[in-house]
Motif scaffolding. Structure first.
Motif, PDB file in Angstrom:
ATOM      1  N   GLY A  61       0.813  -1.234   0.000  1.00  0.00           N
ATOM      2  CA  GLY A  61       0.000   0.000   0.000  1.00  0.00           C
ATOM      3  C   GLY A  61       0.840   1.276   0.000  1.00  0.00           C
ATOM      4  O   GLY A  61       0.329   2.364  -0.235  1.00  0.00           O
ATOM      5  N   CYS A  63       1.901   3.548   1.951  1.00  0.00           N
ATOM      6  CA  CYS A  63       1.421   4.803   2.546  1.00  0.00           C
ATOM      7  C   CYS A  63       2.582   5.714   2.950  1.00  0.00           C
ATOM      8  O   CYS A  63       2.495   6.935   2.811  1.00  0.00           O
ATOM      9  CB  CYS A  63       0.590   4.536   3.799  1.00  0.00           C
ATOM     10  SG  CYS A  63      -0.584   3.189   3.675  1.00  0.00           S
ATOM     11  N   HIS A  67       3.408   9.767   3.234  1.00  0.00           N
ATOM     12  CA  HIS A  67       3.092  10.318   4.551  1.00  0.00           C
ATOM     13  C   HIS A  67       4.300  10.525   5.455  1.00  0.00           C
ATOM     14  O   HIS A  67       4.160  11.011   6.568  1.00  0.00           O
ATOM     15  CB  HIS A  67       2.028   9.460   5.246  1.00  0.00           C
ATOM     16  CG  HIS A  67       0.660   9.688   4.681  1.00  0.00           C
ATOM     17  ND1 HIS A  67      -0.098  10.778   5.030  1.00  0.00           N
ATOM     18  CD2 HIS A  67      -0.065   9.013   3.768  1.00  0.00           C
ATOM     19  CE1 HIS A  67      -1.248  10.751   4.363  1.00  0.00           C
ATOM     20  NE2 HIS A  67      -1.245   9.688   3.582  1.00  0.00           N
ATOM     21  N   SER A  98       0.555  16.090   2.594  1.00  0.00           N
ATOM     22  CA  SER A  98       0.071  14.809   3.130  1.00  0.00           C
ATOM     23  C   SER A  98      -0.169  14.963   4.623  1.00  0.00           C
ATOM     24  O   SER A  98       0.499  15.750   5.303  1.00  0.00           O
ATOM     25  CB  SER A  98       1.063  13.691   2.837  1.00  0.00           C
ATOM     26  OG  SER A  98       2.269  13.906   3.537  1.00  0.00           O
ATOM     27  N   ILE A 101      -0.342  10.938   9.861  1.00  0.00           N
ATOM     28  CA  ILE A 101      -1.212   9.788  10.170  1.00  0.00           C
ATOM     29  C   ILE A 101      -0.671   8.959  11.346  1.00  0.00           C
ATOM     30  O   ILE A 101      -0.970   7.791  11.481  1.00  0.00           O
ATOM     31  CB  ILE A 101      -1.540   8.909   8.931  1.00  0.00           C
ATOM     32  CG1 ILE A 101      -0.296   8.355   8.241  1.00  0.00           C
ATOM     33  CG2 ILE A 101      -2.381   9.703   7.934  1.00  0.00           C
ATOM     34  CD1 ILE A 101      -0.627   7.298   7.149  1.00  0.00           C
ATOM     35  N   ILE A 109      -4.002  11.527  13.571  1.00  0.00           N
ATOM     36  CA  ILE A 109      -5.317  10.901  13.409  1.00  0.00           C
ATOM     37  C   ILE A 109      -5.850  10.338  14.727  1.00  0.00           C
ATOM     38  O   ILE A 109      -6.887   9.679  14.740  1.00  0.00           O
ATOM     39  CB  ILE A 109      -5.269   9.775  12.355  1.00  0.00           C
ATOM     40  CG1 ILE A 109      -4.226   8.715  12.743  1.00  0.00           C
ATOM     41  CG2 ILE A 109      -4.966  10.336  10.968  1.00  0.00           C
ATOM     42  CD1 ILE A 109      -4.409   7.396  12.035  1.00  0.00           C
ATOM     43  N   THR A 120     -12.249   7.476   4.701  1.00  0.00           N
ATOM     44  CA  THR A 120     -11.198   8.105   3.898  1.00  0.00           C
ATOM     45  C   THR A 120     -10.696   7.126   2.846  1.00  0.00           C
ATOM     46  O   THR A 120     -10.570   7.458   1.671  1.00  0.00           O
ATOM     47  CB  THR A 120     -10.032   8.570   4.802  1.00  0.00           C
ATOM     48  OG1 THR A 120     -10.502   9.615   5.634  1.00  0.00           O
ATOM     49  CG2 THR A 120      -8.856   9.075   3.992  1.00  0.00           C
ATOM     50  N   LEU A 132     -11.562  14.396  -1.069  1.00  0.00           N
ATOM     51  CA  LEU A 132     -10.110  14.482  -1.220  1.00  0.00           C
ATOM     52  C   LEU A 132      -9.725  14.602  -2.691  1.00  0.00           C
ATOM     53  O   LEU A 132     -10.405  14.056  -3.559  1.00  0.00           O
ATOM     54  CB  LEU A 132      -9.460  13.216  -0.682  1.00  0.00           C
ATOM     55  CG  LEU A 132      -9.267  13.096   0.819  1.00  0.00           C
ATOM     56  CD1 LEU A 132      -9.029  11.633   1.188  1.00  0.00           C
ATOM     57  CD2 LEU A 132      -8.099  13.946   1.278  1.00  0.00           C
ATOM     58  N   PHE A 135      -5.451  11.286  -4.425  1.00  0.00           N
ATOM     59  CA  PHE A 135      -4.091  10.756  -4.346  1.00  0.00           C
ATOM     60  C   PHE A 135      -4.127   9.299  -3.925  1.00  0.00           C
ATOM     61  O   PHE A 135      -3.209   8.551  -4.164  1.00  0.00           O
ATOM     62  CB  PHE A 135      -3.287  11.522  -3.276  1.00  0.00           C
ATOM     63  CG  PHE A 135      -2.688  12.781  -3.795  1.00  0.00           C
ATOM     64  CD1 PHE A 135      -1.562  12.725  -4.587  1.00  0.00           C
ATOM     65  CD2 PHE A 135      -3.259  14.002  -3.501  1.00  0.00           C
ATOM     66  CE1 PHE A 135      -1.005  13.895  -5.071  1.00  0.00           C
ATOM     67  CE2 PHE A 135      -2.698  15.169  -3.981  1.00  0.00           C
ATOM     68  CZ  PHE A 135      -1.570  15.119  -4.767  1.00  0.00           C
ATOM     69  N   MET A 136      -5.175   8.935  -3.222  1.00  0.00           N
ATOM     70  CA  MET A 136      -5.215   7.608  -2.608  1.00  0.00           C
ATOM     71  C   MET A 136      -6.310   6.773  -3.255  1.00  0.00           C
ATOM     72  O   MET A 136      -7.480   7.066  -3.102  1.00  0.00           O
ATOM     73  CB  MET A 136      -5.457   7.760  -1.112  1.00  0.00           C
ATOM     74  CG  MET A 136      -4.314   8.496  -0.440  1.00  0.00           C
ATOM     75  SD  MET A 136      -4.547   8.632   1.316  1.00  0.00           S
ATOM     76  CE  MET A 136      -5.780   9.896   1.390  1.00  0.00           C
ATOM     77  N   VAL A 149      -5.358  -2.074   8.055  1.00  0.00           N
ATOM     78  CA  VAL A 149      -4.597  -0.822   7.924  1.00  0.00           C
ATOM     79  C   VAL A 149      -4.872   0.079   9.137  1.00  0.00           C
ATOM     80  O   VAL A 149      -3.948   0.588   9.776  1.00  0.00           O
ATOM     81  CB  VAL A 149      -4.972  -0.082   6.610  1.00  0.00           C
ATOM     82  CG1 VAL A 149      -4.484   1.359   6.618  1.00  0.00           C
ATOM     83  CG2 VAL A 149      -4.399  -0.825   5.397  1.00  0.00           C
TER      84      VAL A 149
HETATM   85  C1  HEC Z   1       0.395   9.240  -3.450  1.00  0.00           C
HETATM   86  C2  HEC Z   1       0.491   9.784  -2.118  1.00  0.00           C
HETATM   87  C3  HEC Z   1      -0.280   9.136  -0.993  1.00  0.00           C
HETATM   88  C4  HEC Z   1      -0.314   7.813  -0.639  1.00  0.00           C
HETATM   89  C5  HEC Z   1       0.385   6.639  -1.313  1.00  0.00           C
HETATM   90  C6  HEC Z   1      -1.138   7.742   0.548  1.00  0.00           C
HETATM   91  N1  HEC Z   1      -1.592   8.986   0.899  1.00  0.00           N
HETATM   92 FE1  HEC Z   1      -2.851   9.434   2.438  1.00  0.00          FE
HETATM   93  N2  HEC Z   1      -2.873  11.386   1.883  1.00  0.00           N
HETATM   94  C7  HEC Z   1      -2.131  11.926   0.845  1.00  0.00           C
HETATM   95  C8  HEC Z   1      -2.381  13.352   0.784  1.00  0.00           C
HETATM   96  C9  HEC Z   1      -1.733  14.313  -0.203  1.00  0.00           C
HETATM   97  C10 HEC Z   1      -3.305  13.663   1.806  1.00  0.00           C
HETATM   98  C11 HEC Z   1      -3.898  15.010   2.167  1.00  0.00           C
HETATM   99  C12 HEC Z   1      -4.922  15.360   1.135  1.00  0.00           C
HETATM  100  C13 HEC Z   1      -5.744  16.575   1.458  1.00  0.00           C
HETATM  101  O1  HEC Z   1      -5.942  16.898   2.620  1.00  0.00           O
HETATM  102  O2  HEC Z   1      -6.229  17.155   0.505  1.00  0.00           O
HETATM  103  C14 HEC Z   1      -3.581  12.388   2.478  1.00  0.00           C
HETATM  104  C15 HEC Z   1      -4.465  12.268   3.554  1.00  0.00           C
HETATM  105  C16 HEC Z   1      -4.650  11.108   4.286  1.00  0.00           C
HETATM  106  C17 HEC Z   1      -5.468  11.008   5.481  1.00  0.00           C
HETATM  107  C18 HEC Z   1      -6.179  12.151   6.170  1.00  0.00           C
HETATM  108  C19 HEC Z   1      -7.568  12.402   5.692  1.00  0.00           C
HETATM  109  C20 HEC Z   1      -8.188  13.513   6.519  1.00  0.00           C
HETATM  110  O3  HEC Z   1      -9.134  13.228   7.247  1.00  0.00           O
HETATM  111  O4  HEC Z   1      -7.730  14.671   6.429  1.00  0.00           O
HETATM  112  C21 HEC Z   1      -5.390   9.707   5.903  1.00  0.00           C
HETATM  113  C22 HEC Z   1      -6.050   9.090   7.120  1.00  0.00           C
HETATM  114  C23 HEC Z   1      -4.532   8.996   4.974  1.00  0.00           C
HETATM  115  N3  HEC Z   1      -4.100   9.881   3.995  1.00  0.00           N
HETATM  116  C24 HEC Z   1      -4.206   7.668   5.076  1.00  0.00           C
HETATM  117  C25 HEC Z   1      -3.421   6.973   4.147  1.00  0.00           C
HETATM  118  C26 HEC Z   1      -3.171   5.546   4.211  1.00  0.00           C
HETATM  119  C27 HEC Z   1      -3.650   4.629   5.310  1.00  0.00           C
HETATM  120  C28 HEC Z   1      -2.411   5.227   3.118  1.00  0.00           C
HETATM  121  C29 HEC Z   1      -1.947   3.871   2.672  1.00  0.00           C
HETATM  122  C30 HEC Z   1      -2.924   2.796   2.639  1.00  0.00           C
HETATM  123  C31 HEC Z   1      -2.170   6.470   2.386  1.00  0.00           C
HETATM  124  N4  HEC Z   1      -2.800   7.496   3.036  1.00  0.00           N
HETATM  125  C32 HEC Z   1      -1.422   6.562   1.224  1.00  0.00           C
HETATM  126  C33 HEC Z   1      -1.293  11.240  -0.010  1.00  0.00           C
HETATM  127  C34 HEC Z   1      -1.089   9.863  -0.018  1.00  0.00           C
END
Ligand code: HEC
Ligand code: HEC
Length: 314
Positions: A61, A63, A67, A98, A101, A109, A120, A132, A135-136, A149
């Motif tokens: 995944g 992440c 992050h 990002s 987390i 979180i 999410t 959002l 990105f995810m 997760v």
């Molecule tokens: C390609 C990049 C990328 C990957 C890979 C990624 N994230 Fe994110 N994630 C982001 C970005 C950028 C934001 C903030 C986006 C925004 O606030 O507009 C975010 C926001 C979040 C949030 C916060 C949402 C909120 O309530 O504000 C969570 C929870 C999260 N990601 C969990 C994960 C998890 C778990 C994984 C893996 C399974 C993951 N992300 C993989 C880019 C990524």
């Protein structure tokens, strides 16, 4: 003549009023909230569930590639810096950071419910139900894996790090108001999935967890929409050292990079990790994929319709 100027002037005034009202409307309404269904997913303390979560977050995944504060360094060195967020993504319509987390209650979180986190991942909405920027792409992840997760995220040591707020310019706010929506997986996400070496599991890993499809398919630079055959490559990505283009993963004998590989070659290639410096592909995360999962990915990619599309990197 004078009269005509007067009319034009009045028309301009009306027009600027309309534009002004529209911009004020956008300013107040771009943080649109959406009603998405409950997932009913609840974190677990079972060590096997947490271990599966760690495998997904750190491995397939990936992440932590987005992050961790310095994703690039993380990507290259494989260090496990905490996922305290703040990595900037510069887009034409603003800068997105990002999220933190880790389980910190003020800046991470820690204060979000399991349901918020599950939504999410399942529907691409934030904890406050705003949509959002996609990105995810984990919308098709099974209930069991989302649970894993989240269960793992709950065990991560809190790091206090206030991430800058996402900054959108006016175009970005218009996109947020009219274009961004929660994402619904099609086909719907399964409750659980059998982790064998089947094509079905390989497809699941490639599309709902590892996100191979997002990079290995040509996409429109502005909208992100797929414009090429899936997995046939051709998407250009900027990195520190220049532009990379994703190779064709379909089994086309002439242009498919893995067409002549055996399953053991595929496993060996992933164990070796990044070969090209500063490649955006998260090789470091994928290095930890199990042999089972790599074989499932291989059999899935080899089951695809061959597409002739020559894409080479230096
Ligand atoms: C390609 C990049 C990328 C990957 C890979 C990624 N994230 Fe994110 N994630 C982001 C970005 C950028 C934001 C903030 C986006 C925004 O606030 O507009 C975010 C926001 C979040 C949030 C916060 C949402 C909120 O309530 O504000 C969570 C929870 C999260 N990601 C969990 C994960 C998890 C778990 C994984 C893996 C399974 C993951 N992300 C993989 C880019 C990524
Ligand atoms: C963030 C974008 C991204 C993601 C996600 C991604 N790739 Fe890649 N991949 C690339 C790029 C860019 C290259 C070309 C540069 C390189 O070889 O590292 C590449 C190269 C490859 C190669 C060719 C390696 C070689 O030796 O020529 C294979 C095979 C591959 N990817 C498979 C996958 C699989 C399977 C997944 C999902 C588990 C995946 N990729 C996910 C961007 C990505």
């Amino acid at each position: 003549m004078k009269k005509r100027w007067k009319v034009t002037g009045r028309a301009l005034l009306v027009l600027s009023l309309i534009v002004g009202v529209f911009l004020i409307y956008i300013q107040f309404s771009y943080r649109q909230k959406y009603d998405v269904p409950q997932t009913g997913i609840v974190a677990s303390r079972d060590s096997a569930v947490i271990a599966r979560g760690e495998y997904l977050v750190m491995g397939v995944g990936h992440c932590w590639n987005c992050h961790a504060p310095d994703g690039e360094t993380n990507l290259q060195t494989g260090s496990r810096i905490g996922m305290s967020g703040g990595l900037p993504f510069k887009l034409p319509f603003g800068t997105v950071y990002s999220a933190n987390i880790t389980s910190d209650t003020l800046t991470g979180i820690g204060g979000y419910s399991d349901e918020m986190l599950a939504r999410t991942l399942r529907y691409s909405v934030r904890h406050d139900n705003t949509a959002l920027i996609p990105f995810m792409a984990y919308n098709g992840m099974s209930d069991a894996d989302i649970r894993a997760v989240i269960s793992y995220l709950r065990t991560i040591k809190p790091i206090r790090n206030q991430v800058p707020k996402t900054h959108l310019n006016m175009a970005g706010k218009i996109v947020a108001r009219f274009v961004l929506k929660p994402v619904v997986a099609d086909p719907p996400a399964p409750k659980a999935i059998t982790r064998d070496t089947s094509i079905a599991y390989g497809k699941y890993l490639a599309t709902a967890v590892g996100n191979c499809v997002s990079c290995h398919t040509n996409r429109d630079k502005n909208t992100g929409a797929f414009v090429g055959s899936k997995f046939a490559g051709g998407y250009q990505m900027k990195s520190k050292t220049g532009v990379f283009v994703t190779p064709n993963l379909t089994p086309d004998p002439k242009t498919g990079v893995i067409a002549s590989w055996k399953p053991s070659d595929f496993v060996r290639r992933f164990r070796a990790g990044a070969v090209r410096p500063h490649t955006p592909m998260p090789w470091k995360s994928f290095q930890s994929l199990s042999e089972n999962d790599l074989k499932a990915l291989y059999y899935f990619l080899h089951s695809l319709e061959p597409v002739n599309n020559n894409q080479v990197n230096p």
